[in-house]
Design an enzyme around this catalytic site. Structure first.
Site, PDB file in Angstrom:
ATOM      1  N   ASP A 186     -12.045  -3.684   0.110  1.00 52.27           N
ATOM      2  CA  ASP A 186     -11.035  -2.579   0.295  1.00 52.27           C
ATOM      3  C   ASP A 186     -11.792  -1.432   0.230  1.00 52.27           C
ATOM      4  OD1 ASP A 186      -8.481  -1.341   0.167  1.00 52.27           O
ATOM      5  OD2 ASP A 186      -7.707  -2.551  -0.998  1.00 52.27           O
TER       6      ASP A 186
ATOM      7  N   GLU B 184       0.521   3.189  -3.705  1.00 51.15           N
ATOM      8  CA  GLU B 184      -0.532   2.621  -4.435  1.00 51.15           C
ATOM      9  C   GLU B 184      -0.452   3.148  -6.021  1.00 51.15           C
ATOM     10  OE1 GLU B 184      -4.337   1.879  -2.849  1.00 51.15           O
ATOM     11  OE2 GLU B 184      -3.787   2.304  -0.926  1.00 51.15           O
TER      12      GLU B 184
END
Length: 654
Positions: free
Chosen positions: A329, A540
């Site tokens: 990521d 997020e």
């Protein structure tokens, strides 16, 4: 030659001339066959990896043996587009480039500008010694969401409510075309997390709390990449052509199960729980030929997934036989130390030895390259680990045809935001809406609403989200966190949809935040009210929320309006919110999730052009004190259970 016994058929350490001659003939014939039909090595200057007629493994092996360590590590590096100059691409042999959330060539850039940028970066990559094309990747989590005027589809939580894998596959194909319209061949999607706690800020990126439903929705991968042919190899990376894109299943594994739903936190699970809840969607993704898998920021039983060799290498690569490449990521290996990036050499060591093949290092790419080179040269990381990573990256690049078609097809620019895709998104909105209440006890259903006002010739539309395209789309829209307002991109708001749907002569009065006096002075002229409230955009960690209440001024608007006028509340949110305190006041409640750019889809169902069919993809709790609570739990006491959804029939009544 050594003498041979005259009366024996055995040869004492001798290869007879006839056998040598035959072997030479076979070798010559094989060489001719390799060159036949397209010039072979002669045509490609001896580089078999450039010959599309060669077997896949032949091409990979030929290219791999030609590469220096620097070229191999370059292939393992993915950098931000703003750093991807021609010189950087050529001199560092960069294998991949990305656009982070909101990273664009210019504000409101048209597809042609994207194509030009991608092609310029590609020219830099192809100018390197071996001419290995770079792979450009971008987040496309509910449409081509970074790009101005792209079609924005409902977020995954809404798509899960459609219970329609075929529709979701069509959405994947449409998104692939819009991404290709900008010259990009790779998307960081889909998220196949199984969200077990709606307090998680990424919950809307999950199709469901139930792994079986998430497994069904992996059909989107076949939309992105194309269907594997009947005679194709299941489980191998697959992209059918230049109108499709390589997909990325994320985030491996357990990202939806963190304690208290805290993003990037720790998931505590037994091996059985992991295999029965969080792992199953990856089985389906691999069978569908997903090209890449992204590792999660989160930890599993205290071990960071970016450093978790038993699950990345031993389980994913060895046991599940995943043959694509594993990607980190965004700055994922940096997070392996606390503070972040404190011991970067250690982070690189842990991440690469865990089995990460491509590392997303948007800015510190030279440091990564230097540190990984050091670790290989001093024997800490074996060359076999580097070769495994590069082999996987090359396999994906070859299977998607990137060597034959490295440049963008500029004839696809008209695919972005085209009406056919907007119609598909509108259909998805209709099918994602979940009707939670329809009429007070003892009274007739409120929905579908009449298109013609009769009492006072007016209807009231209220609420902060009724005329706000940005809030309607949510996070991951144009920017990473998303934005409120109507200047974000092209689309129709829910208010637009209402105004286009009601019959002529019916006055639509919009008041964003009506107070008590406004309601008391005007309530007699309103046949009914549509109240649209909900969450602001987020993504997020910024979306982590431990209370899950409807944000102000939503509750006050519901109280002011629904206490005096028959009302339907349309809730715009990335997850269930606390609604029980308002249930007695409101007449009807619709969970609209984050529907995207096609607000007309909401009006289509409110007014009965289509019926409500959506079913909850996750449990609707009564109180956050119950969380986490999921279908199948021993103590399951929801306000609305998993799979709940009232249905209505289409109506032609005015």
């Amino acid at each position: 030659m050594v003498a041979v016994k005259s009366h024996s058929r055995t040869w004492a350490g001798v290869v007879p001339p006839l056998v040598l001659w035959c072997c030479a003939c076979i070798v010559a014939a094989a060489a001719m066959a390799a060159d036949a039909g397209g010039g072979g090595e002669h045509r490609y200057g001896g580089a078999r990896y450039k010959d599309p007629k060669q077997p896949l493994n032949t091409r990979i092996n030929d290219l791999l043996r030609r590469m220096t360590l620097a070229e191999k590590i370059g292939q393992m590096s993915q950098i931000e587009r703003e750093n991807a100059t021609a010189n950087v691409m050529r001199d560092y042999f960069i294998g991949s480039v990305l656009s982070g959330g909101g990273s664009v060539p210019s504000p409101n850039a048209a597809p042609a500008e994207w194509v030009q940028m991608v092609n310029e970066i590609q020219r830099g990559a192809l100018s390197s010694r071996l001419g290995i094309p770079m792979l450009y990747g971008i987040d496309a989590v509910h449409g081509h969401n970074n790009v101005y005027k792209a079609t924005i589809f409902p977020h995954n939580i809404g798509l899960g409510c459609t219970r329609d894998p075929e529709l979701v596959q069509k959405i994947g194909a449409a998104v692939a075309l819009e991404v290709r319209a900008t010259g990009i061949p790779y998307v960081f999607a889909p998220c196949i997390a199984v969200c077990r706690d709606p307090r998680w800020g990424r919950c809307y990126e999950s199709f469901s709390e139930d792994h079986k439903l998430v497994q069904q929705m992996t059909s989107i991968i076949s939309g992105f990449q194309g269907e594997i042919p009947a005679n194709g190899r299941l489980g191998a990376p697959f992209v059918s052509g230049q109108r499709n894109v390589a997909a990325c299943a994320k985030h491996y594994v357990g990202d939806g199960g963190t304690t208290n739903g805290i993003n990037e936190n720790n998931t505590v699970a037994t091996f059985h729980e992991l295999l029965s809840i969080h792992m199953p969607p990856y089985y389906n993704a691999i069978i569908r030929g997903v090209s890449t898998i992204m590792v999660s920021f989160s930890s599993l039983n205290g071990v960071k997934m970016h450093a978790n060799r038993p699950f990345v290498t031993d389980f994913l690569k060895t046991k599940l036989r995943f043959r694509g490449f594993v990607i980190s990521d965004y700055e994922g290996i940096d997070r392996l130390t606390n503070p972040q990036h404190e011991d970067y050499v250690l982070s690189v060591k842990l991440g690469i030895l865990a089995g990460i093949d491509m590392v997303m290092i948007p800015y510190r790419y030279t440091e990564f390259i230097d540190d990984l080179t050091l670790l290989v040269n001093n024997g800490t990381i074996p060359m076999s680990r580097i070769d495994d990573a590069v082999r996987r990256i090359l396999r994906v690049k070859f299977t998607m045809g990137l060597f034959e078609h490295p440049y963008a097809d500029d004839t696809l620019t008209t695919e972005l935001g085209k009406q056919e895709h907007r119609d598909l998104a509108r259909e998805a909105v209709r099918k994602s809406l979940v009707l939670l209440k329809n009429g007070k006890p003892g009274e007739n259903p409120l929905l579908p609403l009449p298109k013609k006002a009769t009492t006072g010739n007016s209807i009231l539309v209220a609420g902060s989200h009724a005329d706000d395209l940005g809030s309607q789309c949510g996070g991951w829209t144009i920017t990473w966190q998303g934005l409120t307002g109507n200047n974000l991109t092209a689309g129709t708001t829910i208010l637009d949809g209402i105004e286009h749907t009601v019959f002529p002569g019916t006055d639509v009065v919009y008041s964003e935040n009506p107070d008590v006096s406004f309601i008391q002075q005007n309530k007699a002229k309103f046949d009914y009210a549509i109240v649209v409230v909900g969450e602001p955009p987020y993504a997020e960690t910024f979306g982590d929320n431990l209370n899950l209440t409807i944000p102000a001024p939503g509750p006050a608007i519901v109280g002011n309006v629904c206490g005096s006028i028959k009302c339907v509340v349309v809730l715009i949110s990335g997850r269930p919110l606390v609604v029980e305190p308002y249930m007695e006041t409101i007449d009807a409640l619709v969970a609209a999730w984050l529907p995207g750019t096609e607000g007309m889809g909401v009006a289509d169902v409110l007014f009965g052009d289509y019926g409500f069919t959506g079913k909850l993809s996750r449990t609707w709790f009564r109180s956050v004190d119950q969380l986490p609570m999921n279908v199948g739990d021993a103590h399951y006491d929801p306000l609305f259970p998993f799979g709940f959804g009232l249905e209505t029939q289409p109506s032609s009544a005015a």
